[in-house]
Enzyme design. Structure first.
Site, short mmCIF file in Angstrom:
data_model
loop_
_atom_site.label_atom_id
_atom_site.label_comp_id
_atom_site.label_asym_id
_atom_site.label_seq_id
_atom_site.Cartn_x
_atom_site.Cartn_y
_atom_site.Cartn_z
N GLU A 83 0.85 -1.18 0.00
CA GLU A 83 0.00 0.00 0.00
C GLU A 83 0.89 1.24 0.00
O GLU A 83 1.89 1.31 0.72
CB GLU A 83 -0.87 -0.05 1.26
CG GLU A 83 -1.65 1.20 1.58
CD GLU A 83 -2.28 1.14 2.96
OE1 GLU A 83 -3.12 2.00 3.26
OE2 GLU A 83 -1.93 0.22 3.75
N LEU A 85 1.50 4.97 1.12
CA LEU A 85 1.02 5.84 2.19
C LEU A 85 1.57 7.25 2.03
O LEU A 85 2.74 7.44 1.69
CB LEU A 85 1.45 5.30 3.56
CG LEU A 85 0.88 3.93 3.96
CD1 LEU A 85 1.49 3.48 5.28
CD2 LEU A 85 -0.63 3.98 4.06
N ASP A 176 12.79 -3.62 14.93
CA ASP A 176 13.83 -2.75 14.35
C ASP A 176 13.36 -1.30 14.43
O ASP A 176 13.31 -0.58 13.44
CB ASP A 176 14.11 -3.16 12.90
CG ASP A 176 15.38 -2.52 12.33
OD1 ASP A 176 16.16 -1.94 13.12
OD2 ASP A 176 15.59 -2.62 11.11
#
Length: 269
Positions: A83, A85, A176
């Protein structure tokens, strides 16, 4: 961009964008929709599969992250389609802190994860373990020290006394969490590039402090939602040693001083 990959994925338009130092990243149009594409040599197919798995897990836990749409190998190139963004939103770090605390509250069955994944480009061994100290020794610090030895660095094993009486619970971690792996959309904060597993939530918070970039309101909001336990400040260097060793293995001797200083600090603790 590779024209054969473009045809294979039915990409009608592609524009290079920033997306990290490992992969080639593009904003692409597939059908009539904007998508985020990562691509690399075919050997990175498993890394993209692990990333898609981690993003899906974070989203299932209620954390905002880009939806993984497809991944695999086409035209001899590994790819991951996400997706797209808009990261032009207000930098609401307090909302990010609350979102992280809510995700950490999602308990896991044990420490570990159902598959191995990657921390940067380094393979990250998971597997399931009932004991947190054992997991941290066998799945995190140990493999990095062994890799450092193969890379020509003689790194002593640190003391694990700090974990002897620490009653960690398995929380879903990003794995992370540095400032480059978080952003803000108009709808709120978002994270990406995870290395997920169930572990001590303090490991995520420690990583967020290692390279800076998260302001005080992030930590204040997190602790208002779920206060950290006594001893976190003493355990933090042990958790960050993992990431410092990984940077040593990825980028070389420039991290020897930080690794050495952290080991010295742990020996005093």
């Amino acid at each position: 961009m590779n024209p054969e990959l473009q045809r294979a994925l039915a990409i009608s338009a592609a524009e290079p964008v920033a997306g990290g130092c490992i992969h080639d990243c593009y904003r692409v149009t597939i059908g009539r929709s904007a998508r985020f594409l990562k691509t690399n040599e075919s050997e990175y197919a498993d890394a993209f599969g692990a990333e898609a798995d981690g993003l899906a897990a974070l989203r299932a836990a209620g954390m905002r992250a880009p939806e993984p749409l497809s991944h695999g190998v086409a035209a001899e190139r590994a790819y991951l389609v996400l997706e797209f963004l808009d990261l032009g939103g207000r930098r609401d770090f307090a909302a990010l802190g609350r979102m992280l605390a809510a995700t950490h509250r999602r308990p896991g069955p044990r420490f570990g994860w159902e598959r191995d994944n990657y921390i940067g480009s380094t393979p990250q061994s998971n597997g399931w373990c009932d004991d947190w100290a054992q997991f941290w020794i066998e799945r995190r610090i140990g493999p990095q020290i062994e890799l450092a030895g193969r890379n020509g660095f003689d790194i002593p094993f640190p003391s694990m006394k700090l974990l002897e009486h620490h009653k960690a619970r398995p929380s879903l971690l990003h794995g992370d969490l540095w400032s480059g792996n978080a952003g803000f959309t108009p709808e709120g904060p978002v994270v990406f590039d995870p290395a997920v597993y169930y572990g001590d939530r303090e490991a995520d918070l420690a990583m967020s402090e290692l390279f800076g970039g998260f302001p005080r309101e992030f930590y204040r909001a997190y602790e208002d939602a779920w206060p950290l336990e006594e001893g976190y400040q003493r355990r933090k260097p042990l958790y960050n040693l993992y990431h410092l060793l990984n940077h040593l293995n990825l980028f070389g001797g420039g991290y020897v001083a930080q690794v050495t200083a952290t080991l010295r600090l742990l020996s005093l603790g």
